[in-house]
Design an enzyme around this catalytic site. Structure first.
Site, PDB file in Angstrom:
ATOM      1  N   ASP A 470     -45.051  36.526 -46.240  1.00 32.02           N
ATOM      2  CA  ASP A 470     -44.007  36.720 -45.233  1.00 32.02           C
ATOM      3  C   ASP A 470     -43.190  37.977 -45.523  1.00 32.02           C
ATOM      4  O   ASP A 470     -43.251  38.550 -46.632  1.00 32.02           O
ATOM      5  CB  ASP A 470     -43.099  35.472 -45.226  1.00 32.02           C
ATOM      6  N   ASP A 536     -42.996  33.456 -34.489  1.00 29.78           N
ATOM      7  CA  ASP A 536     -42.240  32.271 -34.913  1.00 29.78           C
ATOM      8  C   ASP A 536     -42.017  31.335 -33.741  1.00 29.78           C
ATOM      9  O   ASP A 536     -41.542  30.215 -33.925  1.00 29.78           O
ATOM     10  CB  ASP A 536     -40.882  32.683 -35.492  1.00 29.78           C
TER      11      ASP A 536
HETATM   12  C1  DGJ Z   1     -40.687  33.066 -41.066  1.00 30.28           C
HETATM   13  C2  DGJ Z   1     -42.065  32.594 -40.720  1.00 30.28           C
HETATM   14  O1  DGJ Z   1     -42.550  33.248 -39.620  1.00 30.28           O
HETATM   15  C3  DGJ Z   1     -42.061  31.088 -40.575  1.00 30.28           C
HETATM   16  O2  DGJ Z   1     -43.317  30.639 -40.144  1.00 30.28           O
HETATM   17  C4  DGJ Z   1     -41.696  30.504 -41.903  1.00 30.28           C
HETATM   18  O3  DGJ Z   1     -42.682  30.816 -42.846  1.00 30.28           O
HETATM   19  C5  DGJ Z   1     -40.348  31.031 -42.340  1.00 30.28           C
HETATM   20  N1  DGJ Z   1     -40.306  32.469 -42.311  1.00 30.28           N
HETATM   21  C6  DGJ Z   1     -40.029  30.554 -43.724  1.00 30.28           C
HETATM   22  O4  DGJ Z   1     -38.889  31.098 -44.208  1.00 30.28           O
END
Ligand code: DGJ
Length: 735
Positions: A470, A536
């Site tokens: 991430d 997201d």
């Molecule tokens: C952002 C990601 O896109 C989510 O899927 C998740 O992993 C969160 N971060 C976790 O902090």
């Protein structure tokens, strides 16, 4: 300085222009994948692209020569005597008044270049494409240039340049931008905007005079980043119109642009965006630009398929992509062994093949305020480490993957307390926090080594085969706090190095690129990772748009899409399981939902969708992606046709209510016009239509047989579907 050019190498019957050209000039006709790229090599200039588009067929020398003769302009009023010569690195010294290919200087001097080719060669790349290297120099500016120009077997053009300082004084480089010409047929531009939870929103404009620049200075591809800048015939869509598009394969600051000059030239261009002082070349030092990819197509589907097929060559599927079960929207930061074990059981029951433990497992990480950088398992939550969970997951037949965010650091972390200088910023100021975090400067060797050794140790200890990688903030004032110098370029290279090293040391390790959702989705990262998290936003209605346009670049098997809770966590929209499942199966399917709380019947329904996906997965992940704009804006259609065109699966997705009653026709494309196909709704979709109070359509009830041509030209009546209640239709060749 001019130079005699050596003879070219490789197959040549399409290559050499004669007639009006001096002996030392060459036209190199590269052909691959239905595309022609005509390169003009001149001793006194960098290479130029004379033609890029539809394959022109095999041309002899005289026919090649006519290409230059046909397009050579004549001087007109108030123009320099040397007419504009557009090369792949446009230079002001060649009367080019638009965006310069190179900007740089030696303390204010040598601010303009005039490169002359010194050598070149073009060879077949052994894969059905071509690879050319053209070397040039500007002896006065004391610079050397090497340009790589490739045409891949899939018909994708790739351009990259390396600039070397051959002088004794430092050369400050500000920008290096490579360009391709597009014809005056290209009247309309399309690119994409957006934001967090709403990536890849299309926007269209006329290709008017001036420069349309899409620049991203966020130190990542960007949530609002356009993955492509497209220029095409007016009204082009997925199936029709000639379109040319570029993509800058770089995960740091970058740009793409479309430019039209009053003299008629139209270009698509791109490169890295450098921060002030970021690249100063000492004597003999070089700067290498990212690759600029360029794709041509009749319709966006064809343009897009070149990227898909290219990535499929660089990332051959070693096995079916495992169905992912991700813990994030199931438990968020609330990590406890028992509920996670139950989640793993429920995931296994519905058919999940890989369990990914998301954010929240490491020291101090009880919410998003602390812990980034402290890559040790939190012993308060996990007294025996992650072993009990990992073992349980494996015992249930699933693989285990782990979330990490290696480039980030929370000020509230042991790492930040021990090494405040590893945080990026200005010497006298820290950037504003974003999600309570700052960026760790991986260009500092000690910081890189620390993160590398932590990741390496975790992979070894838990035998990890998967990392969800991430990156949850933009880079702001991204500098080295000790030297005071900008460092996005070095950071981008350090991340690439780190990923490459981990993958080389741990064969089989797969990495998912995530950045607040779809914030890192360029070919720089995609060529070294295995999947990207599309957004997201897991709301299937929103995802229809996000996936439709992200998938222009990213093939379905690399685009992560998860079935999440019925009441969506981002938008609160409630959607049926079939809408959520039909949206996610046209990508790399996962589940991100606390399925341990579902009733046995609900789990059974979910398992049915996952089984259906597994049945169609070989087609979905290797076939040609088709998107259709039906005349009724309410109905979006997408599908995949197998490469041999014997089968296809399409989804009809009602995004709203129809503009006509009854709804009109849809015309499935991509099938063989001559062959006959049996058309049937999928059993799982029958109930969607049966629920509506109307007579079923004839073809829906009985299925039908029709040729690919009849289907594409005449079409099929769209069923009257409630909004957000899509259906699946299969096509099988009749023998
Ligand atoms: C952002 C990601 O896109 C989510 O899927 C998740 O992993 C969160 N971060 C976790 O902090």
């Amino acid at each position: 300085m001019t130079a005699q050019l050596p003879e070219q190498t490789g197959p040549t019957q399409d290559a050499q222009a004669q007639g009006p050209h001096p002996v030392s000039e060459r036209l190199q006709h590269l052909r691959a994948g239905g595309v022609s790229l005509m390169l003009a090599i001149r001793p006194d200039a960098p290479p130029a692209i004379l033609y890029w588009g539809e394959d022109l067929g095999n041309l002899d020398d005289a026919q090649l020569a006519s290409i230059t003769a046909a397009s050579a302009p004549r001087q007109t009023s108030n123009m320099p005597e040397d007419p504009i010569l557009l090369t792949v690195l446009p230079e002001n010294s060649r009367s080019w008044p638009g965006t310069p290919g190179i900007e740089g200087h030696r303390d204010g001097r040598a601010f303009s270049t005039k490169f002359a080719t010194t050598s070149w060669r073009c060879d077949p790349d052994g894969l059905g494409g071509w690879a050319c290297v053209c070397k040039a120099e500007d002896v006065d500016a004391e610079l050397e240039l090497a340009v790589d120009i490739e045409l891949t077997a899939q018909g994708l053009a790739k351009l990259r340049a390396r600039l070397t300082n051959t002088g004794n004084s430092p050369y400050q480089l500000q920008s290096l931008t490579l360009a391709l010409p597009v014809p005056d047929l290209a009247d309309e531009l399309m690119d994409f905007g957006g934001h967090h939870l709403h990536e890849r929103a299309p926007q269209r404009h006329e290709f008017t005079q001036g420069t349309h620049v899409r620049e991203e200075c966020r130190g990542r591809t960007g949530l609002d980043a356009t993955l492509l800048v497209l220029a095409g015939e007016k009204g082009f869509d997925f199936g029709t119109g000639k379109i040319w598009g570029v993509h800058t394969a770089w995960s740091g600051n970058h740009r793409m642009l479309a430019e039209r000059l009053p003299s008629g030239e139209r270009i698509l261009a791109g490169g890295e965006v450098l921060q002030p002082g970021e690249i100063t070349l000492a004597s003999d030092e070089s700067y290498e630009s990212p690759w600029l990819f360029a794709s041509f197509g009749n319709g966006m589907d064809e343009l897009s398929a070149r990227f898909h097929e290219y990535l499929r060559t660089t990332h051959p599927l070693r096995r079916p992509r495992p169905v992912t079960g991700n813990s994030w929207e199931a438990v968020y930061f609330d990590h406890k062994l028992e509920p996670l074990v139950s989640l793993a059981d429920a995931f296994a029951e519905v058919g999940v093949e890989r369990f990914v433990l998301d954010d929240g497992w490491f020291s101090h990480r009880r919410d998003d305020h602390a812990g980034l950088g402290d890559w040790e398992v939190d012993r308060e939550v996990w007294p025996d480490g992650l072993h009990p969970l990992v073992e349980h997951v494996r015992a249930r037949g699933m693989e285990f993957g782990l979330w990490v965010e290696p480039e980030m650091i929370n000020p509230d972390s042991d790492l930040a307390r021990a090494h405040p200088d590893w945080i990026m910023g200005m010497p006298w100021r820290l950037p504003p926090e974003s999600r309570h975090q700052q960026v760790l400067n991986l260009a500092i060797p000690e910081a890189y080594d620390h993160i590398h050794s932590r990741l390496d140790a975790l992979i070894d200890e838990y035998q990890l085969t998967y990392l969800k990688w991430d990156h949850n903030r933009d880079l702001v004032e991204a500098g080295n706090r000790v030297t005071g110098r900008a460092t996005v370029h070095a950071q981008t290279l350090a991340v690439y190095r780190l990923i490459d090293k981990l993958k080389a040391d741990h064969p089989g390790l797969e990495i998912e690129s995530c950045s607040s959702g779809g914030g890192r989705a360029d070919l720089g990262i995609l060529e070294r990772t295995d999947r990207m998290w599309g957004s997201d936003c897991t709301d299937a209605h929103e995802r229809q748009q996000i996936q439709r346009y992200t998938s222009l670049l990213v093939p379905p098997e690399m685009l992560g899409s998860h079935i999440s809770a019925s009441e969506n966590h981002q938008t609160w929209r409630r959607l049926s399981l079939s809408m959520r499942a039909i949206t996610a199966i046209f990508a790399d399917l996962g589940v991100e939902w606390d399925v341990s709380k579902l009733s046995a019947a609900e789990r059974e329904q979910l398992a049915e969708w996952i089984a259906l996906y597994k049945h169609w997965r070989p087609l979905l992940h290797t076939g040609k992606a088709i998107r259709i704009d039906s005349p009724d804006p309410a109905f979006w259609v997408n599908g995949v046709v197998s490469q041999d065109r014997t089968r296809a699966l399409f989804a009809i997705v009602p995004m709203g209510t129809s503009i006509t009653a009854p709804p009109g026709m849809w015309r499935p494309r991509g099938l063989d016009p001559e062959r006959s196909y049996r058309v049937e709704p999928l059993e799982i979709s029958r109930s969607t239509v049966d629920k509506t109070p109307y007579q079923p359509l004839r073809w829906w009830g009985e299925g039908l047989t029709a040729t690919g041509k009849t289907l594409a030209e005449h079409g099929l009546r769209i069923p009257d579907l409630p909004p957000d209640e899509p259906v699946l239709v299969s096509f099988e060749e009749e023998s």
